[in-house]
Design a protein around this motif. Sequence first.
Motif, PDB file in Angstrom:
ATOM      1  N   ARG A  60       0.828  -1.193   0.000  1.00 15.26           N
ATOM      2  CA  ARG A  60       0.000   0.000   0.000  1.00 15.26           C
ATOM      3  C   ARG A  60       0.870   1.254   0.000  1.00 15.26           C
ATOM      4  O   ARG A  60       1.964   1.250   0.565  1.00 15.26           O
ATOM      5  CB  ARG A  60      -0.914   0.009   1.219  1.00 15.26           C
ATOM      6  CG  ARG A  60      -1.955  -1.111   1.209  1.00 15.26           C
ATOM      7  CD  ARG A  60      -2.876  -0.994   2.411  1.00 15.26           C
ATOM      8  NE  ARG A  60      -3.900  -2.034   2.406  1.00 15.26           N
ATOM      9  CZ  ARG A  60      -4.849  -2.149   3.322  1.00 15.26           C
ATOM     10  NH1 ARG A  60      -4.893  -1.269   4.336  1.00 15.26           N
ATOM     11  NH2 ARG A  60      -5.739  -3.118   3.243  1.00 15.26           N
ATOM     12  N   PRO A  61       0.395   2.321  -0.620  1.00 15.94           N
ATOM     13  CA  PRO A  61       1.172   3.575  -0.595  1.00 15.94           C
ATOM     14  C   PRO A  61       1.246   4.142   0.811  1.00 15.94           C
ATOM     15  O   PRO A  61       0.405   3.852   1.665  1.00 15.94           O
ATOM     16  CB  PRO A  61       0.362   4.495  -1.530  1.00 15.94           C
ATOM     17  CG  PRO A  61      -1.013   3.928  -1.532  1.00 15.94           C
ATOM     18  CD  PRO A  61      -0.853   2.446  -1.386  1.00 15.94           C
ATOM     19  N   ARG A  62       2.260   4.961   1.031  1.00 14.60           N
ATOM     20  CA  ARG A  62       2.414   5.585   2.333  1.00 14.60           C
ATOM     21  C   ARG A  62       1.311   6.613   2.565  1.00 14.60           C
ATOM     22  O   ARG A  62       0.725   7.138   1.610  1.00 14.60           O
ATOM     23  CB  ARG A  62       3.782   6.267   2.430  1.00 14.60           C
ATOM     24  CG  ARG A  62       4.969   5.313   2.273  1.00 14.60           C
ATOM     25  CD  ARG A  62       6.279   6.074   2.319  1.00 14.60           C
ATOM     26  NE  ARG A  62       6.324   7.099   1.265  1.00 14.60           N
ATOM     27  CZ  ARG A  62       7.346   7.939   1.102  1.00 14.60           C
ATOM     28  NH1 ARG A  62       8.395   7.883   1.922  1.00 14.60           N
ATOM     29  NH2 ARG A  62       7.325   8.816   0.130  1.00 14.60           N
ATOM     30  N   GLN A  63       1.052   6.916   3.809  1.00 14.46           N
ATOM     31  CA  GLN A  63       0.028   7.895   4.129  1.00 14.46           C
ATOM     32  C   GLN A  63       0.351   9.254   3.519  1.00 14.46           C
ATOM     33  O   GLN A  63      -0.541   9.998   3.113  1.00 14.46           O
ATOM     34  CB  GLN A  63      -0.123   8.028   5.647  1.00 14.46           C
ATOM     35  CG  GLN A  63      -1.291   8.913   6.073  1.00 14.46           C
ATOM     36  CD  GLN A  63      -1.518   8.890   7.571  1.00 14.46           C
ATOM     37  OE1 GLN A  63      -0.811   8.197   8.299  1.00 14.46           O
ATOM     38  NE2 GLN A  63      -2.497   9.648   8.040  1.00 14.46           N
ATOM     39  N   ALA A  64       1.663   9.557   3.421  1.00 13.12           N
ATOM     40  CA  ALA A  64       2.085  10.836   2.849  1.00 13.12           C
ATOM     41  C   ALA A  64       1.765  10.931   1.357  1.00 13.12           C
ATOM     42  O   ALA A  64       1.724  12.032   0.797  1.00 13.12           O
ATOM     43  CB  ALA A  64       3.580  11.035   3.069  1.00 13.12           C
ATOM     44  N   ASP A  65       1.539   9.780   0.712  1.00 22.18           N
ATOM     45  CA  ASP A  65       1.250   9.778  -0.727  1.00 22.18           C
ATOM     46  C   ASP A  65      -0.244   9.926  -1.028  1.00 22.18           C
ATOM     47  O   ASP A  65      -0.622  10.119  -2.182  1.00 22.18           O
ATOM     48  CB  ASP A  65       1.745   8.469  -1.359  1.00 22.18           C
ATOM     49  CG  ASP A  65       3.258   8.340  -1.309  1.00 22.18           C
ATOM     50  OD1 ASP A  65       3.932   9.380  -1.346  1.00 22.18           O
ATOM     51  OD2 ASP A  65       3.752   7.195  -1.232  1.00 22.18           O
ATOM     52  N   LEU A  66      -1.084   9.821  -0.019  1.00 26.67           N
ATOM     53  CA  LEU A  66      -2.520   9.844  -0.254  1.00 26.67           C
ATOM     54  C   LEU A  66      -2.997  11.165  -0.843  1.00 26.67           C
ATOM     55  O   LEU A  66      -3.880  11.187  -1.696  1.00 26.67           O
ATOM     56  CB  LEU A  66      -3.268   9.554   1.054  1.00 26.67           C
ATOM     57  CG  LEU A  66      -3.099   8.134   1.604  1.00 26.67           C
ATOM     58  CD1 LEU A  66      -3.891   7.982   2.903  1.00 26.67           C
ATOM     59  CD2 LEU A  66      -3.549   7.101   0.574  1.00 26.67           C
ATOM     60  N   GLY A  67      -2.419  12.281  -0.383  1.00 31.64           N
ATOM     61  CA  GLY A  67      -2.804  13.582  -0.915  1.00 31.64           C
ATOM     62  C   GLY A  67      -2.535  13.680  -2.406  1.00 31.64           C
ATOM     63  O   GLY A  67      -3.381  14.170  -3.175  1.00 31.64           O
ATOM     64  N   VAL A  72      -4.327  13.142  -8.287  1.00 30.73           N
ATOM     65  CA  VAL A  72      -4.327  12.361  -9.523  1.00 30.73           C
ATOM     66  C   VAL A  72      -5.748  11.909  -9.856  1.00 30.73           C
ATOM     67  O   VAL A  72      -6.198  12.027 -11.006  1.00 30.73           O
ATOM     68  CB  VAL A  72      -3.391  11.141  -9.396  1.00 30.73           C
ATOM     69  CG1 VAL A  72      -3.533  10.230 -10.621  1.00 30.73           C
ATOM     70  CG2 VAL A  72      -1.944  11.591  -9.249  1.00 30.73           C
ATOM     71  N   ALA A  73      -6.461  11.409  -8.854  1.00 29.83           N
ATOM     72  CA  ALA A  73      -7.822  10.928  -9.074  1.00 29.83           C
ATOM     73  C   ALA A  73      -8.739  12.058  -9.527  1.00 29.83           C
ATOM     74  O   ALA A  73      -9.528  11.897 -10.468  1.00 29.83           O
ATOM     75  CB  ALA A  73      -8.357  10.284  -7.794  1.00 29.83           C
ATOM     76  N   THR A 169       5.321  12.740 -10.836  1.00 31.05           N
ATOM     77  CA  THR A 169       6.199  12.931  -9.675  1.00 31.05           C
ATOM     78  C   THR A 169       6.085  11.745  -8.722  1.00 31.05           C
ATOM     79  O   THR A 169       7.081  11.223  -8.218  1.00 31.05           O
ATOM     80  CB  THR A 169       5.837  14.234  -8.933  1.00 31.05           C
ATOM     81  OG1 THR A 169       5.960  15.333  -9.840  1.00 31.05           O
ATOM     82  CG2 THR A 169       6.746  14.456  -7.743  1.00 31.05           C
ATOM     83  N   LEU A 170       4.863  11.296  -8.476  1.00 33.99           N
ATOM     84  CA  LEU A 170       4.624  10.188  -7.560  1.00 33.99           C
ATOM     85  C   LEU A 170       5.111   8.859  -8.134  1.00 33.99           C
ATOM     86  O   LEU A 170       5.548   7.974  -7.397  1.00 33.99           O
ATOM     87  CB  LEU A 170       3.132  10.102  -7.244  1.00 33.99           C
ATOM     88  CG  LEU A 170       2.688   9.180  -6.106  1.00 33.99           C
ATOM     89  CD1 LEU A 170       3.378   9.569  -4.805  1.00 33.99           C
ATOM     90  CD2 LEU A 170       1.178   9.239  -5.942  1.00 33.99           C
ATOM     91  N   SER A 171       5.047   8.711  -9.453  1.00 34.25           N
ATOM     92  CA  SER A 171       5.440   7.445 -10.080  1.00 34.25           C
ATOM     93  C   SER A 171       6.937   7.174  -9.964  1.00 34.25           C
ATOM     94  O   SER A 171       7.378   6.040 -10.126  1.00 34.25           O
ATOM     95  CB  SER A 171       5.028   7.432 -11.559  1.00 34.25           C
ATOM     96  OG  SER A 171       5.753   8.387 -12.303  1.00 34.25           O
TER      97      SER A 171
END
Length: 286
Positions: A60-67, A72-73, A169-171
């Motif tokens: 699962r992605p880190r909590q910091a990545d949720l924003g 993206v969504a 950036t996230l990828s």
Amino acid sequence: MHSNTAGWGSGLLGVIIFSASLPATRVAVGDFSPLFLTSIRAVIAALLGMALLTLLRQSRPRQADLGSLVIVALGVVVGFPLMTALALQHVTSAHSIVFIGLLPLVTAIFGVVRGGERPHPAFWLFSVTGSALVAGFALTQGGSTSLTGDLLMVAAIVLCGLGYAEGATLSRRLGGWQVISWALVLSLPVMAIIALTVWPDTLHGISPPAWISLAYVSVFSMLVGFVFWYRGLALGGIAGVGQLQLLQPFFGLLLAGLLLHEPVAWTMIAVTVLVAACVAGAKRFA
């Protein structure tokens, strides 16, 4: 050099896949409402993405990545598909495709703001020139266009550029297909509720081309294309590889003419050729 070349090659594959998105959406909104089309394509793609994440045992992605995943969504899962579906009720896919020429500039701007990139000043000259050609074309169409459709397309481009830059950036940390898959999964509960709420009274009478178009935008436009696109942006740079979107109008206009038999004016072709010529200059200084 190898990474840069791989990034541009992967990005080009993504552009080719995305090129059929607007013509397919144009066909689909003939039988499906824009809101249903937007929600159901996201649901289908999310289920596929969830299956991939599960089968390949992705953490699962880190909590910091949720924003970032939410951005993206909102940009590419909800915003762009919905705005373009609404716009295509007012303008032809051939006309809307030309607005894709604005995407490289918008993506580059968000690449600077969100990705920390700093292209050479000459890069902006080529990018702005290409975008100005697109905007100039839209302004010269007069009565053949719809102000509502054009404004919806502009909104779609802004949201899409933000989603592209944020996802690229996230990828770099999560991987391209993982980013779009997690963004789809994150949006699944909301999109599923919307799909059920606006579900058509009957599915009888839906034409085969509409079903094929729904399948295309769900599988390829919503998932497969992003696998190549986010990888390309991450490897080759958001601002640089993003300029490949200048080629998308050419592919899209060709498809609109061949598949939908929509009129493609010589001015459209001239604009896309001139805009595509800006890619080489932008690539050199990206």
